[in-house]
Design a protein around this motif. Structure first.
Motif, PDB file in Angstrom:
ATOM      1  N   PHE A  23      -3.825  -6.196 -14.118  1.00  0.00           N
ATOM      2  CA  PHE A  23      -5.468  -7.685 -13.531  1.00  0.00           C
ATOM      3  C   PHE A  23      -6.612  -6.310 -13.357  1.00  0.00           C
ATOM      4  O   PHE A  23      -6.969  -6.544 -12.225  1.00  0.00           O
ATOM      5  CB  PHE A  23      -4.648  -7.764 -12.147  1.00  0.00           C
ATOM      6  N   GLU A  24      -7.018  -5.735 -14.558  1.00  0.00           N
ATOM      7  CA  GLU A  24      -7.613  -4.239 -13.823  1.00  0.00           C
ATOM      8  C   GLU A  24      -9.349  -4.947 -13.406  1.00  0.00           C
ATOM      9  O   GLU A  24      -9.971  -4.589 -13.285  1.00  0.00           O
ATOM     10  CB  GLU A  24      -7.859  -3.208 -15.150  1.00  0.00           C
ATOM     11  N   PHE A  25      -9.049  -6.667 -14.225  1.00  0.00           N
ATOM     12  CA  PHE A  25     -10.543  -7.175 -13.452  1.00  0.00           C
ATOM     13  C   PHE A  25     -10.236  -7.595 -12.209  1.00  0.00           C
ATOM     14  O   PHE A  25     -11.613  -8.100 -11.930  1.00  0.00           O
ATOM     15  CB  PHE A  25     -10.494  -8.657 -14.190  1.00  0.00           C
ATOM     16  N   LEU A  26      -9.465  -7.247 -11.371  1.00  0.00           N
ATOM     17  CA  LEU A  26      -9.367  -7.883  -9.318  1.00  0.00           C
ATOM     18  C   LEU A  26      -9.763  -6.931  -9.427  1.00  0.00           C
ATOM     19  O   LEU A  26      -9.535  -5.615  -9.454  1.00  0.00           O
ATOM     20  CB  LEU A  26      -8.037  -8.150  -8.870  1.00  0.00           C
ATOM     21  N   SER A  27     -10.533  -6.359  -7.924  1.00  0.00           N
ATOM     22  CA  SER A  27     -10.663  -5.851  -7.021  1.00  0.00           C
ATOM     23  C   SER A  27      -9.266  -4.968  -5.865  1.00  0.00           C
ATOM     24  O   SER A  27      -8.524  -5.137  -6.366  1.00  0.00           O
ATOM     25  CB  SER A  27     -11.478  -6.172  -6.275  1.00  0.00           C
ATOM     26  N   ALA A  28      -9.756  -3.665  -5.202  1.00  0.00           N
ATOM     27  CA  ALA A  28      -8.104  -3.655  -4.550  1.00  0.00           C
ATOM     28  C   ALA A  28      -8.110  -4.020  -4.028  1.00  0.00           C
ATOM     29  O   ALA A  28      -6.592  -4.590  -3.729  1.00  0.00           O
ATOM     30  CB  ALA A  28      -8.990  -1.923  -4.518  1.00  0.00           C
ATOM     31  N   GLU A  29      -8.931  -5.266  -3.474  1.00  0.00           N
ATOM     32  CA  GLU A  29      -8.873  -5.662  -1.906  1.00  0.00           C
ATOM     33  C   GLU A  29      -8.051  -7.742  -2.613  1.00  0.00           C
ATOM     34  O   GLU A  29      -6.749  -7.682  -1.722  1.00  0.00           O
ATOM     35  CB  GLU A  29      -9.815  -6.028  -1.319  1.00  0.00           C
ATOM     36  N   GLU A  30      -8.654  -7.739  -4.046  1.00  0.00           N
ATOM     37  CA  GLU A  30      -7.788  -8.517  -4.688  1.00  0.00           C
ATOM     38  C   GLU A  30      -6.678  -8.609  -4.960  1.00  0.00           C
ATOM     39  O   GLU A  30      -5.779  -9.366  -4.828  1.00  0.00           O
ATOM     40  CB  GLU A  30      -8.966  -9.164  -5.637  1.00  0.00           C
ATOM     41  N   LEU A  31      -6.461  -7.153  -5.709  1.00  0.00           N
ATOM     42  CA  LEU A  31      -5.661  -6.971  -6.393  1.00  0.00           C
ATOM     43  C   LEU A  31      -4.174  -7.010  -5.306  1.00  0.00           C
ATOM     44  O   LEU A  31      -2.927  -7.143  -5.439  1.00  0.00           O
ATOM     45  CB  LEU A  31      -5.581  -5.699  -7.037  1.00  0.00           C
ATOM     46  N   THR A  32      -4.088  -6.283  -3.757  1.00  0.00           N
ATOM     47  CA  THR A  32      -3.220  -6.344  -2.924  1.00  0.00           C
ATOM     48  C   THR A  32      -2.746  -7.615  -1.983  1.00  0.00           C
ATOM     49  O   THR A  32      -1.869  -7.461  -2.667  1.00  0.00           O
ATOM     50  CB  THR A  32      -3.836  -5.133  -1.811  1.00  0.00           C
ATOM     51  N   SER A  33      -3.756  -8.392  -2.462  1.00  0.00           N
ATOM     52  CA  SER A  33      -3.194  -9.765  -1.757  1.00  0.00           C
ATOM     53  C   SER A  33      -2.929 -10.934  -2.385  1.00  0.00           C
ATOM     54  O   SER A  33      -2.309 -11.272  -2.807  1.00  0.00           O
ATOM     55  CB  SER A  33      -5.076 -10.300  -1.333  1.00  0.00           C
ATOM     56  N   LYS A  34      -3.101 -10.089  -4.376  1.00  0.00           N
ATOM     57  CA  LYS A  34      -1.799 -11.205  -5.150  1.00  0.00           C
ATOM     58  C   LYS A  34      -0.517 -11.067  -4.679  1.00  0.00           C
ATOM     59  O   LYS A  34       0.412 -12.216  -5.091  1.00  0.00           O
ATOM     60  CB  LYS A  34      -2.747 -10.651  -6.795  1.00  0.00           C
ATOM     61  N   PHE A  35       0.008  -9.735  -4.018  1.00  0.00           N
ATOM     62  CA  PHE A  35       1.445  -9.633  -3.565  1.00  0.00           C
ATOM     63  C   PHE A  35       1.206  -9.511  -1.859  1.00  0.00           C
ATOM     64  O   PHE A  35       0.576  -8.671  -1.553  1.00  0.00           O
ATOM     65  CB  PHE A  35       2.197  -8.394  -4.489  1.00  0.00           C
ATOM     66  N   SER A  36       2.554 -10.661  -2.122  1.00  0.00           N
ATOM     67  CA  SER A  36       2.279 -10.615  -0.171  1.00  0.00           C
ATOM     68  C   SER A  36       3.325  -9.901  -0.127  1.00  0.00           C
ATOM     69  O   SER A  36       4.460  -9.233  -0.860  1.00  0.00           O
ATOM     70  CB  SER A  36       3.389 -12.069  -0.269  1.00  0.00           C
ATOM     71  N   GLY A  37       3.171  -9.294   1.278  1.00  0.00           N
ATOM     72  CA  GLY A  37       3.928  -8.490   2.120  1.00  0.00           C
ATOM     73  C   GLY A  37       3.444  -7.102   1.653  1.00  0.00           C
ATOM     74  O   GLY A  37       4.587  -5.707   2.146  1.00  0.00           O
ATOM     75  N   SER A  38       2.674  -6.960   1.372  1.00  0.00           N
ATOM     76  CA  SER A  38       1.961  -5.292   0.874  1.00  0.00           C
ATOM     77  C   SER A  38       1.424  -4.635   1.861  1.00  0.00           C
ATOM     78  O   SER A  38       1.653  -3.021   2.416  1.00  0.00           O
ATOM     79  CB  SER A  38       0.440  -5.610   0.510  1.00  0.00           C
ATOM     80  N   GLU A  39       0.952  -5.369   3.478  1.00  0.00           N
ATOM     81  CA  GLU A  39       1.125  -4.808   4.697  1.00  0.00           C
ATOM     82  C   GLU A  39       2.635  -3.975   5.327  1.00  0.00           C
ATOM     83  O   GLU A  39       2.664  -3.252   6.232  1.00  0.00           O
ATOM     84  CB  GLU A  39       0.131  -5.799   5.929  1.00  0.00           C
ATOM     85  N   LYS A  40       2.875  -5.506   4.909  1.00  0.00           N
ATOM     86  CA  LYS A  40       4.799  -4.909   5.261  1.00  0.00           C
ATOM     87  C   LYS A  40       5.559  -3.428   4.715  1.00  0.00           C
ATOM     88  O   LYS A  40       5.988  -2.654   5.563  1.00  0.00           O
ATOM     89  CB  LYS A  40       5.973  -6.201   5.177  1.00  0.00           C
ATOM     90  N   VAL A  41       5.385  -3.312   3.262  1.00  0.00           N
ATOM     91  CA  VAL A  41       4.947  -1.877   3.176  1.00  0.00           C
ATOM     92  C   VAL A  41       4.908  -1.145   3.725  1.00  0.00           C
ATOM     93  O   VAL A  41       5.264  -0.062   3.779  1.00  0.00           O
ATOM     94  CB  VAL A  41       5.216  -2.029   1.798  1.00  0.00           C
ATOM     95  N   LYS A  42       3.356  -1.255   3.854  1.00  0.00           N
ATOM     96  CA  LYS A  42       2.489   0.146   3.979  1.00  0.00           C
ATOM     97  C   LYS A  42       3.425  -0.391   6.481  1.00  0.00           C
ATOM     98  O   LYS A  42       3.609   1.251   6.435  1.00  0.00           O
ATOM     99  CB  LYS A  42       1.519  -0.786   4.720  1.00  0.00           C
ATOM    100  N   GLN A  43       3.642  -1.268   6.717  1.00  0.00           N
ATOM    101  CA  GLN A  43       4.235  -1.006   8.241  1.00  0.00           C
ATOM    102  C   GLN A  43       5.605   0.337   8.326  1.00  0.00           C
ATOM    103  O   GLN A  43       6.008   0.931   8.837  1.00  0.00           O
ATOM    104  CB  GLN A  43       4.626  -2.117   8.607  1.00  0.00           C
ATOM    105  N   ILE A  44       6.239  -0.100   6.926  1.00  0.00           N
ATOM    106  CA  ILE A  44       7.887   0.654   6.387  1.00  0.00           C
ATOM    107  C   ILE A  44       7.444   2.127   5.731  1.00  0.00           C
ATOM    108  O   ILE A  44       8.094   2.671   6.371  1.00  0.00           O
ATOM    109  CB  ILE A  44       8.793   0.152   5.532  1.00  0.00           C
ATOM    110  N   PHE A  45       6.234   1.554   5.370  1.00  0.00           N
ATOM    111  CA  PHE A  45       6.012   3.504   4.953  1.00  0.00           C
ATOM    112  C   PHE A  45       5.472   4.881   6.770  1.00  0.00           C
ATOM    113  O   PHE A  45       5.904   4.997   6.137  1.00  0.00           O
ATOM    114  CB  PHE A  45       4.751   3.001   4.397  1.00  0.00           C
ATOM    115  N   ASN A  46       5.280   3.474   7.151  1.00  0.00           N
ATOM    116  CA  ASN A  46       4.541   4.441   8.593  1.00  0.00           C
ATOM    117  C   ASN A  46       5.957   5.101   9.166  1.00  0.00           C
ATOM    118  O   ASN A  46       6.102   5.769  10.092  1.00  0.00           O
ATOM    119  CB  ASN A  46       3.571   3.773   9.343  1.00  0.00           C
ATOM    120  N   GLU A  47       6.924   3.829   8.992  1.00  0.00           N
ATOM    121  CA  GLU A  47       7.933   4.043  10.040  1.00  0.00           C
ATOM    122  C   GLU A  47       8.736   4.893   9.690  1.00  0.00           C
ATOM    123  O   GLU A  47       9.110   5.803  10.425  1.00  0.00           O
ATOM    124  CB  GLU A  47       8.617   2.573  10.423  1.00  0.00           C
TER     125      GLU A  47
END
Length: 422
Positions: A23-47
């Motif tokens: 999906f190289e045609f997508l921006s970084a923000e669009e790429l991240t939003s394509k997969f739900s739960g990215s924020e959840k993974v970030k939260q776990i990463f910090n925990e």
């Protein structure tokens, strides 16, 4: 342990799964939003950066009213198949006396993220070899994404790509029960009853990581012209086929050890022959005769009944016999290996440095000590010498770095012992 930032972690996930390229045609923000739960993974990463962890791949955390330890485990059979055949939850046990619960099943979200953190620490994605090593993980992730309808939760992609199970041991927060001892007890109980290995000793035991041979292959070879000792070839085959550096090292060492008795005996005979044929030797001189007798007696104090000498002396004799061209031997190594052996001792065995610029005699002596100390650390486990004992969890990568040295020695011996085909 230093980890990358949460954004770099997500970026590494997307790259290793091959999602960024697709999906190289997508921006970084669009790429991240394509997969739900990215924020959840970030939260776990910090925990999990706050978690306690060990070199044995166990992590400790509190969940609700329980203190938990979680560690990856491995079975030769799929766990679902074992459960189906027994028709019981044999892996899920409750110790009612100590209020401790054991469970084997899917890894927690926190453990999944923790393992991928360990992965990116060890396998930097700027290396072509490392990206090739992770190709199975990439294929699993992309297959799951293609088969899924609609949005895909990122943690589920990570779970499918990793595909391993863990043991969780839980106790009340106020309990003094030792969770690590509980892991050991459970592991032994399962292993001795089911005859199944359970413990994992490396990241490669947990994740489907390909073993990429970084040594340059030689495709230009001729028809064999020499006959080799088949016993040595068997040891060599076992060494080169094993993914366990312990098995590889011991198998290469067996090639050296194969000649201990023969070389030690020859050395003692040659020493005696040199003494009695020396131009100043006289069989009428009692002092000279007694000096020879004393030397023989001294040597024989270290000789076993079968005629072989002590381990280090025999090792040194073998290397002196077969490593007769040190410069030729050094050509078998790349400069990285030579520098490593010259500047780094063996961490777990205290095997010494090898100064390649010293005399041939000193080089062979240094190699002998490095091999001898390392071999002893592998085969001897003594409670009084824990600081020089090999532990798979801690030292597997360090032992891997010693394989090149002993492998090249084994090859020199095999080749010099061979015979020309008549």
């Amino acid at each position: 342990m230093q980890y990358s930032s949460e954004d770099n972690f997500i970026n590494n996930i997307l790259e290793v799964f091959g999602i960024k390229n697709r999906f190289e045609f997508l921006s970084a923000e669009e790429l991240t939003s394509k997969f739900s739960g990215s924020e959840k993974v970030k939260q776990i990463f910090n925990e999990i950066s706050m978690f306690d962890d060990n070199d044995d791949f166990s992590i400790f955390y509190k969940l609700e009213d329980k203190q938990n330890v979680e560690v990856a485990v491995s079975f030769t059979w799929p766990i679902d198949r074992i459960k189906a055949e027994t028709e019981t939850q044999i892996f899920d046990l409750l110790d009612t006396e100590h209020n401790v619960k054991y469970e084997v099943g899917d890894a927690s979200d926190h453990y999944i993220v923790w393992v991928f953190k360990k992965l990116f620490d060890k396998y930097k994605l700027d290396s072509v070899e490392n990206r090739r090593s992770l190709s199975i993980i990439r294929r699993r992730a992309r297959s799951f994404i293609i088969e899924s309808d609609g949005d895909v939760e990122l943690i589920q992609v990570m779970r499918k790509a990793a595909a391993f199970v863990t043991l969780k041991v839980k106790k009340p927060l106020n309990s003094t029960f030792d969770l690590l001892s509980a892991v050991d007890s459970y592991s032994y109980t399962i292993m001795c009853n089911l005859h199944e290995p359970l413990r994992v000793y490396s990241l490669e035991d947990i994740l489907p990581i390909l073993k990429v041979n970084t040594k340059e292959r030689n495709y230009e070879f001729d028809v064999p012209k020499r006959i080799y000792n088949n016993n040595l070839i068997d040891y060599y085959n076992l060494a080169i086929s094993s993914n366990d550096p312990f098995v590889s090292y011991i198998s290469y060492y067996h090639i050296i050890e194969y000649f201990y008795d023969e070389v030690f005996r020859d050395q003692q005979i040659n020493n005696l022959r040199r003494s009695i044929t020396a131009p100043r030797f006289s069989y009428k001189d009692d002092n000279q005769l007694f000096s020879i007798i004393e030397k023989i007696v001294k040597d024989n104090k270290t000789v076993r009944e079968n005629g072989s000498g002590n381990e280090f002396q025999s090792l040194n004799y073998v290397l002196n016999k077969y490593l007769v061209e040190i410069n030729h031997f050094k050509e078998r190594f790349d400069q990285v290996d030579l520098d490593f052996y010259e500047n780094h001792i063996v961490s777990f065995s205290k095997g010494n440095l090898i100064n390649w610029s010293s005399s041939e005699k000193e080089i062979i002596k240094a190699i002998s000590k490095r091999l001898y100390y390392t071999r002893n650390s592998l085969v001897h486990s003594k409670s009084t010498k824990k600081d020089t004992t090999y532990h798979p969890y801690l030292h597997r990568d360090d032992l891997n770095k010693e394989i090149s040295l002993i492998k090249n020695i084994a090859e020199m011996i095999i080749e010099k012992d061979s015979k020309f085909i008549e």
